[in-house]
Every structure is written in C-alpha cells, then in structure tokens.
Design an enzyme around this catalytic site. Sequence first.
Site, PDB file in Angstrom:
ATOM      1  N   HIS A 421      83.047  51.825  57.332  1.00 40.11           N
ATOM      2  CA  HIS A 421      82.344  53.262  57.154  1.00 40.11           C
ATOM      3  C   HIS A 421      81.764  53.213  55.935  1.00 40.11           C
ATOM      4  O   HIS A 421      81.890  52.169  55.057  1.00 40.11           O
ATOM      5  CB  HIS A 421      83.436  54.199  57.345  1.00 40.11           C
ATOM      6  CG  HIS A 421      84.368  54.318  56.220  1.00 40.11           C
ATOM      7  ND1 HIS A 421      85.438  53.099  56.256  1.00 40.11           N
ATOM      8  CD2 HIS A 421      84.949  54.588  55.185  1.00 40.11           C
ATOM      9  CE1 HIS A 421      86.379  53.236  55.298  1.00 40.11           C
ATOM     10  NE2 HIS A 421      85.719  54.164  54.429  1.00 40.11           N
ATOM     11  N   ASP A 423      81.476  55.951  52.634  1.00 40.62           N
ATOM     12  CA  ASP A 423      82.241  56.927  51.847  1.00 40.62           C
ATOM     13  C   ASP A 423      81.448  58.450  51.761  1.00 40.62           C
ATOM     14  O   ASP A 423      82.090  59.335  51.449  1.00 40.62           O
ATOM     15  CB  ASP A 423      82.928  56.698  50.453  1.00 40.62           C
ATOM     16  CG  ASP A 423      83.949  55.496  50.350  1.00 40.62           C
ATOM     17  OD1 ASP A 423      84.392  55.595  51.800  1.00 40.62           O
ATOM     18  OD2 ASP A 423      84.267  54.929  49.567  1.00 40.62           O
ATOM     19  N   HIS A 493      82.115  49.564  54.222  1.00 43.16           N
ATOM     20  CA  HIS A 493      83.330  48.763  54.062  1.00 43.16           C
ATOM     21  C   HIS A 493      84.551  48.862  55.102  1.00 43.16           C
ATOM     22  O   HIS A 493      84.330  50.254  55.863  1.00 43.16           O
ATOM     23  CB  HIS A 493      83.749  48.845  52.735  1.00 43.16           C
ATOM     24  CG  HIS A 493      83.993  50.247  52.298  1.00 43.16           C
ATOM     25  ND1 HIS A 493      83.012  51.346  51.901  1.00 43.16           N
ATOM     26  CD2 HIS A 493      85.131  50.998  52.324  1.00 43.16           C
ATOM     27  CE1 HIS A 493      83.497  52.363  51.768  1.00 43.16           C
ATOM     28  NE2 HIS A 493      85.168  52.371  51.930  1.00 43.16           N
ATOM     29  N   ARG A 503     101.040  47.391  53.169  1.00 38.65           N
ATOM     30  CA  ARG A 503      99.879  47.592  52.035  1.00 38.65           C
ATOM     31  C   ARG A 503      99.774  48.570  51.549  1.00 38.65           C
ATOM     32  O   ARG A 503      99.526  49.935  52.096  1.00 38.65           O
ATOM     33  CB  ARG A 503      98.561  47.000  52.813  1.00 38.65           C
ATOM     34  CG  ARG A 503      97.425  47.081  51.933  1.00 38.65           C
ATOM     35  CD  ARG A 503      96.118  46.759  53.012  1.00 38.65           C
ATOM     36  NE  ARG A 503      94.955  46.564  52.310  1.00 38.65           N
ATOM     37  CZ  ARG A 503      94.255  47.403  51.940  1.00 38.65           C
ATOM     38  NH1 ARG A 503      94.448  48.723  51.956  1.00 38.65           N
ATOM     39  NH2 ARG A 503      92.925  46.982  51.415  1.00 38.65           N
TER      40      ARG A 503
END
Length: 549
Positions: A421, A423, A493, A503
């Site tokens: 996507h 931002d 990204h 994570r």
Amino acid sequence: MTLNQLEKAVEAAHTFFMANPEHMEMQQNIENYRTMAGVEALHLVDREAKPHLESYSAGVKHYEADDFELAIKYFEQALREYFSEDMECRALCEGPQRFEEYEYLGYKAGLYEAIADHYMQVLVCQHECVRELATRPGRLSPIENFLPLHYDYLQFAYYRVGEYVKALECAKAYLLLHPDDEDVLVNVDYYESLLDDSVDPASIEAREDLAMFVKRHKLESELIKSAAEGLGFSYTEPNYWIRYGGRQDENRVPSGVNVEGAEVHGLSMGKKSPKIDRDLREGGPLLYENITFVYNSEQLNGTQRVLLDNVLSEEQCRELHSVASGIMLVGDGYRGKTSPHTPNEKFEGATVLKALKFGYEGRVPLKSARLFYDISEKARKIVESYFMLNSTLYFSYTHMVCRTALSGQQDRRNDLSHPIHADNCLLDPEANECWKEPPAYTFRDYSALLYMNDDFEGGEFIFTEMDAKTVTASIKPKCGRMISFSSGGENPHGVKAVTKGQRCAVALWFTLDPLYRELERIQADEVIAILDQEQQGKHELSINPKDEL
C-alpha cells in the site's frame, strides 16, 4: 458463496477490489478463492470494467514488454473505443435540466433564458466527458493526461516498428494538447529526418481523430465561457491535460540512435513516479551521536528513502518491548479487529497518550511510557533534518504495534503481514496509479518505522514498484533500526508474513500541514509539560495531569 457459485463470487470480489484496491479483506478473499479448485486467472473478471480502459492497460503492458506490435494494436483499439464511449457519454448529457445551484421553486428565468441555461448545462456536461472517460470505476480522480498519453505511447511504438509517418502523425497529435513539450518536439524533428526524400514533412499532419476532437473541445470551451458571462454563472476551465508523472522512462533515449542531437523520447509507466509537490532533498544531519547511516534513496532503489541504525539502544528496545506488553490492545486502531490485515497473525497496538495514561496510573513504569514519547519525538526530528524540510514536520499518528504469528496457521502461507500500500493515496496496481483521495490519509507527507526487536521469523519490510509485485528493497528489522520515506505513491510498501514469534515497532506518520496534527499527540505534549513542571517543582500546579488523560 452461500449458493456455492464460486465463479460468480470471484467475479464479484474482483470487481469490488478493482474499485477499492486498498480493501484488505477483499484482497484476502480473492486469494482464498484462487486457491480453490478450478479458479484460474481468467475468471478474474471485472464486471464494471470500461473497454477503452482495459485496452489502454493492455497496451501499456505490451509496451513495457517491448512488444510494440501488440502495443500498437491495443492502443489503437483503445482510441476507437474511447471515441465511441465519448459519443455515448455526450448523448447521455441530453437529459432534463438540473437545478443544482438554485431552488427549483424560486427559479424565475424567462423562456429564452431557461432554454439557454439548459443547453449550457448540456454543453458543460459534454465538455466534462473528457474527465468521465479518464476515471476508473470507483475512483474520484481521472488518470492524468489520459487521452494524450495514447498518442505519446503510439509515437514511440510506431517509431520502434519502423513506421515513421505514423510516428510523426502521433507526435504532432500529442503536440495539439502540449505544444511546448520539448521531448516530443525533438522527436518530430527526428522523425522528419527519417522520411523518404519523396515525402514532404510538411504534408504530414496530426492525426485527424484527435485534431477534430481538440477543435470541438476548444470551441466548447469558448462557448461556455461566453455563456457564463452572459448568463451570470461562474465557470473556470479545468486543466484536462495535466502532464506530470508520466515521463520517467528508460526507453526515452533508445540505443542505436546516433544522429547528432537526435534523441527519441518514449514512455514507460512502469517506472512512473508520482509527483511530489515539494523540492526533493536529503542528506541532512542526523542530529544525534551513535546513529549509523546505512542506505539512502539511491541505494534503496527509490525516492525519498533512508535506512538508519542505532536510533535506539539495546536497553531502550528491551524497555519499550516490556512496556508494550502492558499497554497493547488487540485490534487497536482497527476498530478492535484482532487480525485486520491477515487471519494468520494477531495485531496489537497502543498510542502515546494511552501509554502516558497507564504510566500515570502506575500500570506501567512512567519512565517507560515517557520513553515511548521521547523516542517518537527523536524520530520526528531526524526525519525533518535528514530530508532537509523547510517547514515543521508534525505528527499525524503515532502507534506502537506488534504482530504475532498464530500457531497452527503458518503452513503454506501466501499472504503478507501487511499488504502492499501507500500511506497517503489509494494504490491501484492495475492502473499503475495512486489515487490521492479519500479514504486515503492524503495529508500524510512522511512515514517512519522504528523497530524494537528481531527475535522472530519473517516480517521483512519491503518496497515495491507501483505494480505491488516487483520488490525494489527488502529490510530485515532489528533493534534500533529505522526506515523512513515519503508517504506517497512513489513508495509502495508492505510487510512479509511473520511466521514465528512477535514483531514490534513504533509506526510514525507525519504531516507538513498543522491542520492535521495528531490530537492525541497535542494532549500528550500537554501532559508531558505538566509532568515536567511537577518534577521540577517550579510552581504549584493548577491542572491535574489526569484531567488531560
């Protein structure tokens, strides 16, 4: 799917996804359908697809594969379909009069005024067909420079197959809409030099289809402007042929052209970089000692990107990771959805204000909550300095996030932890566009991710081309590592699947527009100021920090 009509379910899902490319749940549904028996790529039918847009997209794909014969076939087909669609669009404008700018019952125009008003509405509607035909289903914004791009592609494609007369006709057609385009002006001179001696270059004119279209379009514009003055309504001619963003091309100077001063300029939308409305600079000071520069934009194969290490110490990473377990809420920021991006992971998050609230209440160490606040401010200063911004960078959202792989669900995973996507715009890989319109956070200008750990498997951060498939850079998270980049379509990204462990990172989005400052951040600033005053004991508090929380 309740009726077990799988093929129709796939078509419906694909049609919806083409108009809503950021809809992650539908993307996951499509992937699930494709893994079922009998579902192949040919079943991915877009029920709302416009033929001329489909042909255009096919032409672009063949062009970028250097298959110029097929590219010509599809671009020519796209133009025939475009002008056919244009006739239908104009016919549909011949409807009843619309009263959008005034009350129907209060409309007092006489007969001749009403007739003139009606036909001006029809004419404006027909004039706007240019925008309508360049807009994909579900989108608000048209593809920039859409009609002229057909001729720009064609002029180079015809050149590559040796049809220089047609190349010249298309180049001259493009100049009807962009007469000052230096690249195409150079191409015209070069194509003329390639013609047979028996052919007079002056006899080769712009293609008739576009010449007639432009003549009518200019006449309509003059009529509307004249009518606007006479009838007293406001009209501003839009810029229908915005040019930026479509000329990043490795093929623009093809090999083998040795004529002195002659370069032939073509297009490659696959290398397209959307326009950024500011000067692109980078390489400013990192401000803090011990921070290690790793890669810049060029080394990361993109625009406005930087990778840094040692932004956090090992001790700070451990402290943040510890506080995360005490403040995280499942689905935070995603309306409580446990797995908003993939059903194979659990998502948890927390904001700075929430951390300070928990710290003030003693549920987590206040020092650790304050660290979350401080390191996010440190990251903001670094981003502002490194990209050499001329104005203040403000927080638009600050989020500590953890992604945890769910046991028993990691076999044969083919999804991402976070789909590709951008931002601040809606990434549309099929159209090779990123639409800067709602529901995207169009006010975001820069993004950063500050990693807290590396004791997990998978979870690499990746940049891609606008096709959302071609990976241009892959980054393995670790304690203290920070990746920062501009937030637009130039930097698609995502995150690869986390297949084992948890994570964690601090995700940061920034804006240059103070109107979109993060409200919770402003409240957190006030709380920090009060706590600092309390600690220093400079004067008696008149505000209880808890009131701000």
